[in-house]
Enzyme design. Structure first.
Site, PDB file in Angstrom:
ATOM      1  N   ALA A  46       0.698  -1.226  -0.029  1.00 51.93           N
ATOM      2  CA  ALA A  46      -0.262   0.071   0.153  1.00 51.93           C
ATOM      3  C   ALA A  46       0.667   1.376   0.033  1.00 51.93           C
ATOM      4  CB  ALA A  46      -1.037   0.168   1.234  1.00 51.93           C
ATOM      5  N   TYR A 114      -0.421 -14.721   1.315  1.00 53.55           N
ATOM      6  CA  TYR A 114       0.746 -14.123   1.943  1.00 53.55           C
ATOM      7  C   TYR A 114       1.517 -15.221   2.469  1.00 53.55           C
ATOM      8  CZ  TYR A 114      -2.360  -9.956   2.089  1.00 53.55           C
ATOM      9  OH  TYR A 114      -3.041  -8.684   1.701  1.00 53.55           O
ATOM     10  N   ARG A 178      -7.226  -5.358   6.532  1.00 52.33           N
ATOM     11  CA  ARG A 178      -6.838  -6.660   6.053  1.00 52.33           C
ATOM     12  C   ARG A 178      -7.265  -7.895   7.172  1.00 52.33           C
ATOM     13  NH1 ARG A 178      -6.629  -3.648   2.515  1.00 52.33           N
ATOM     14  NH2 ARG A 178      -5.080  -3.443   0.839  1.00 52.33           N
ATOM     15  N   GLY A 266      -7.537   2.051  -4.221  1.00 48.81           N
ATOM     16  CA  GLY A 266      -7.588   3.081  -2.834  1.00 48.81           C
ATOM     17  C   GLY A 266      -6.232   3.647  -2.667  1.00 48.81           C
ATOM     18  N   ASP A 267      -4.942   3.186  -3.131  1.00 52.05           N
ATOM     19  CA  ASP A 267      -3.868   3.725  -3.114  1.00 52.05           C
ATOM     20  C   ASP A 267      -3.576   4.759  -4.209  1.00 52.05           C
ATOM     21  OD1 ASP A 267      -3.306   1.636  -0.953  1.00 52.05           O
ATOM     22  OD2 ASP A 267      -2.565   0.415  -2.168  1.00 52.05           O
TER      23      ASP A 267
END
Length: 325
Positions: A46, A114, A178, A266-267
């Site tokens: 992000a 992840y 998250r 969004g970033d």
């Protein structure tokens, strides 16, 4: 200390941000990971997404983190430096590896996996912070992701915000909830207090509903007005909503002709919004710039590859015709 801070003020970027960025593996040919024989290696995070967006818009920006002593980190640092981002405060360690994530998009739905537990970035702590570097910035941008990866990284975010407030540096905060990293209940304990500390709170509508446990939009916005800062709620059906001084301004999205990958929208918005503020644009115009970047980045594969330059933004805002040849 004061002399040291003063000597660094001119050297600091306009925006300072930090957090974990990871190597990112993407299957080629729009296939699921299990069916793909080749993976594209890039990176994403992000804060680096925001940093790249700002740098392409001509803003002097610095990003730091802790990375491993591995080729994935070297590749990332070279790419960020090539984008014009100051990475002078990045630290590297042989004690842990750079984090890794894999992402696939199947039938328009993105899934992320992840491999970041005990990563180098998760070992970040308040002791890593350079007070002078933060003090010389105009804006500190942080996210809830960094708060979620470890207790010491969370402490680092809170300390960075304290240092920013101490030196009159504006704080921008995107909660970036998250749920693969922490529960909603735990996230509330840390995200909501920081939302009240920030000058600019930039949440998504869906994550706000989870954080406050409220579905009604009017009741939710009433909670945001109580914060007394500037909020932009992203992710409405047709527009983002600017909240300031008890007022709500709805600013419509730009059309996206062909949505490829929604990760990073969004970033991209945060980068566009902050760039507008730094160029003394009105809040409404800053949101509009953010909306444009968000609409553009989702039409390209990757978290940040579709981010626009300042010239491209101005051309689209002014509706200049593109000359192909």
């Amino acid at each position: 200390m004061k002399d040291r801070i003063r000597s660094h003020l001119q050297a600091s970027p306009e925006v300072v941000t930090f957090g974990e960025s990871m190597a990112l593996m993407l299957p080629t040919g729009n296939k699921g990971i299990e069916y793909s024989h080749t993976l594209e290696c890039t990176f994403g995070g992000a804060e680096t997404n925001v940093a790249i967006g700002l740098a392409r818009l001509g803003i002097h920006v610095g990003w730091f983190s802790q990375l491993g002593e591995d080729p994935l980190a070297t590749k990332m640092i070279k790419a960020l430096r090539g984008e014009g981002i100051d990475v002078s405060r990045v630290k590297r360690t042989a004690a842990a590896s750079t984090g890794l994530m894999m992402r696939e998009v199947i039938a328009g739905q993105s899934s992320v996996y992840y491999f970041r537990r005990n990563s180098a970035a998760s070992l970040m702590s308040p002791e890593m912070l350079d007070e002078a570097y933060i003090a010389g910035a105009r804006i500190l941008h942080v996210t809830g992701i960094t708060m979620a990866i470890s207790e010491t990284a969370c402490q680092a975010v809170n300390e960075a915000v304290r240092l920013a407030r101490k030196h009159g540096v504006k704080v921008s905060f995107d909660p970036n909830l998250r749920l693969k990293l922490w529960s909603v209940e735990k996230a509330r304990q840390f995200i909501l207090p920081l939302a009240a500390e920030a000058d600019y709170f930039l949440p998504g509508l869906d994550e706000l509903k989870l954080l406050y446990g409220i579905d009604d939009e009017n009741a939710l916005f009433a909670k945001l007005h109580e914060l007394g800062n500037i909020c932009v709620v992203k992710g409405g059906d047709h527009e983002n909503v600017l909240l300031q001084g008890g007022k709500e301004t709805r600013i419509p999205y730009f059309n996206a002709d062909h949505v490829v990958d929604t990760v990073g929208a969004g970033d991209a918005f945060c980068a566009g919004f902050l760039s507008g503020l730094l160029r003394n644009k009105s809040l409404e115009e800053s949101v509009r710039i953010g909306n444009l970047l968000g609409a553009m980045v989702i039409q390209t594969e990757g978290d940040w590859q579709g981010l626009l330059t300042r010239e491209q933004v101005e051309a689209r805002l002014n509706r200049k015709a593109h000359v192909e040849r």
